[in-house]
Design an enzyme around this catalytic site. Structure first.
Site, PDB file in Angstrom:
ATOM      1  N   ARG A   1     -17.613   9.079  10.833  1.00 25.92           N
ATOM      2  CA  ARG A   1     -18.018   8.182   9.747  1.00 25.92           C
ATOM      3  C   ARG A   1     -16.809   7.421   9.177  1.00 25.92           C
ATOM      4  NH1 ARG A   1     -19.736   9.734   4.033  1.00 25.92           N
ATOM      5  NH2 ARG A   1     -20.816   7.892   3.270  1.00 25.92           N
TER       6      ARG A   1
ATOM      7  N   HIS B   1     -16.387   3.375   8.925  1.00 30.21           N
ATOM      8  CA  HIS B   1     -16.136   2.742   7.632  1.00 30.21           C
ATOM      9  C   HIS B   1     -14.801   2.004   7.617  1.00 30.21           C
ATOM     10  CE1 HIS B   1     -19.323   4.762   4.901  1.00 30.21           C
ATOM     11  NE2 HIS B   1     -19.768   4.672   6.129  1.00 30.21           N
TER      12      HIS B   1
ATOM     13  N   ASN C   1     -17.782   5.188  -0.091  1.00 25.15           N
ATOM     14  CA  ASN C   1     -16.780   6.041   0.563  1.00 25.15           C
ATOM     15  C   ASN C   1     -16.415   7.289  -0.225  1.00 25.15           C
ATOM     16  OD1 ASN C   1     -16.606   4.456   2.814  1.00 25.15           O
ATOM     17  ND2 ASN C   1     -14.804   3.322   2.152  1.00 25.15           N
TER      18      ASN C   1
ATOM     19  N   HIS D   1     -25.508   9.031  13.849  1.00 19.06           N
ATOM     20  CA  HIS D   1     -26.209   9.839  12.841  1.00 19.06           C
ATOM     21  C   HIS D   1     -26.781  11.122  13.438  1.00 19.06           C
ATOM     22  CE1 HIS D   1     -26.838   6.260   9.838  1.00 19.06           C
ATOM     23  NE2 HIS D   1     -25.631   6.782   9.793  1.00 19.06           N
TER      24      HIS D   1
END
Length: 308
Positions: free
Chosen positions: A51, A55, A83, A180
């Site tokens: 992740r 990001h 975040n 995911h």
């Protein structure tokens, strides 16, 4: 979009899987060992690293800007609302320290993060791949820019636009959403689907009813439990295609996930990945290499949390 596309293409050509062969040949194995050790102490590390890499790449390209700490004058990306739940930054710090001991001032934090994300996938039972390297670290990190991250409430056209702005296609969107398969979500990211969905319905009708009921039990309307939430699929520490199986059953966590079955093209890809783990993994690797090759940095940071 055109300019970004050009910059993206130019940069892809300057990255190379062999970038550190001469200057730091043991960089990759050193990073892998750090990730392995962290995983043995905390099974949530792989999802966190994957992740973190997404990001990072979605804001200013994969330049390690998500790793920078806020300073007195500047609130950095890691303190932006999307975040705040990122964690395991210490893994990148540990890897950087180990790599600096081998070859000082050579390996960028952005490359360490890209390699750690690959290791996170491979060590969770997913595919491995040669990561093109040679990214530079950025010097700018702004919390306000995290508004550009695709939100868990996005519909298919919002997602498509967000990915297109970064030179990524619908195929990339569906394949990368498969990330995911690892991880956990706090209630706040899917409250919109289980309470006051719209003026007529309290629960999103695309949610399978018993699954919706289980989510409501974990996340009541006036939820006060700080760490309450749900796993993103039923095997949250294994990189597999279960995410796509559940998507077709109406058992996805985010609206953005569910939106992948609202267009004919994306639904066909979801079905394909649901029926073939091999097809999913092949597409995921291709899209990861494409996404992680967007870069805009200028330096090799000595400390991943601060500019030189």
């Amino acid at each position: 979009f055109f300019l970004l596309g050009l910059a993206h293409l130019n940069f892809v050509n300057s990255l190379s899987p062999n970038y550190y062969d001469q200057t730091c040949p043991n960089a990759e194995s050193t990073i892998t060992n750090v990730v392995k050790k962290a995983m043995s102490n905390d099974p949530t590390v792989p999802a966190a690293l994957l992740r973190m890499h997404f990001h990072d790449c979605f804001i200013r390209g994969c330049d390690g800007s998500v790793l920078l700490n806020s300073t007195g004058k500047n609130k950095a990306e890691k303190d932006g609302p999307p975040n705040i739940s990122l964690h395991a930054f210490y893994v990148i710090d540990n890897a950087k320290k180990a790599v600096e001991a081998l070859c000082p001032k050579t390996v960028s934090c952005a490359d360490i993060l890209a390699l750690a994300a690959r290791d996170a996938v491979a060590l969770s039972g997913g595919p491995t791949w040669d990561v093109p390297k040679g990214r530079k670290d950025g010097r700018v990190s702004k919390a306000t820019e995290t508004q550009q991250l695709p939100a868990p409430t996005f519909n298919i056209s919002q997602l498509q636009q967000s990915f297109a702005q970064r030179g990524l296609s619908l195929d990339d969107l569906v394949a990368l959403s498969g990330g995911h398969t690892l991880g956990f979500s706090h209630c706040s990211s899917f409250q919109n689907r289980i309470h006051n969905f719209n003026s007529k319905q309290s629960v999103d009708p695309t949610l399978e009813s018993s699954f919706a009921a289980s989510l409501k039990r974990v996340c009541p309307a006036k939820n006060t439990a700080k760490n309450a939430g749900a796993n993103l699929d039923s095997t949250p520490t294994t990189f597999d295609n279960r995410y796509y199986n559940l998507l077709l059953q109406g058992k996805s966590i985010f609206s953005s996930d569910q939106s992948l079955v609202t267009s004919a093209k994306t639904k066909a890809l979801v079905s394909k990945f649901s029926s073939s783990q091999q097809e999913f993994q092949k597409a995921f690797v291709k899209s990861m290499i494409k996404m992680s090759s967007i870069n805009g940095g200028q330096e090799v940071r000595l400390d991943c949390r601060a500019v030189n």
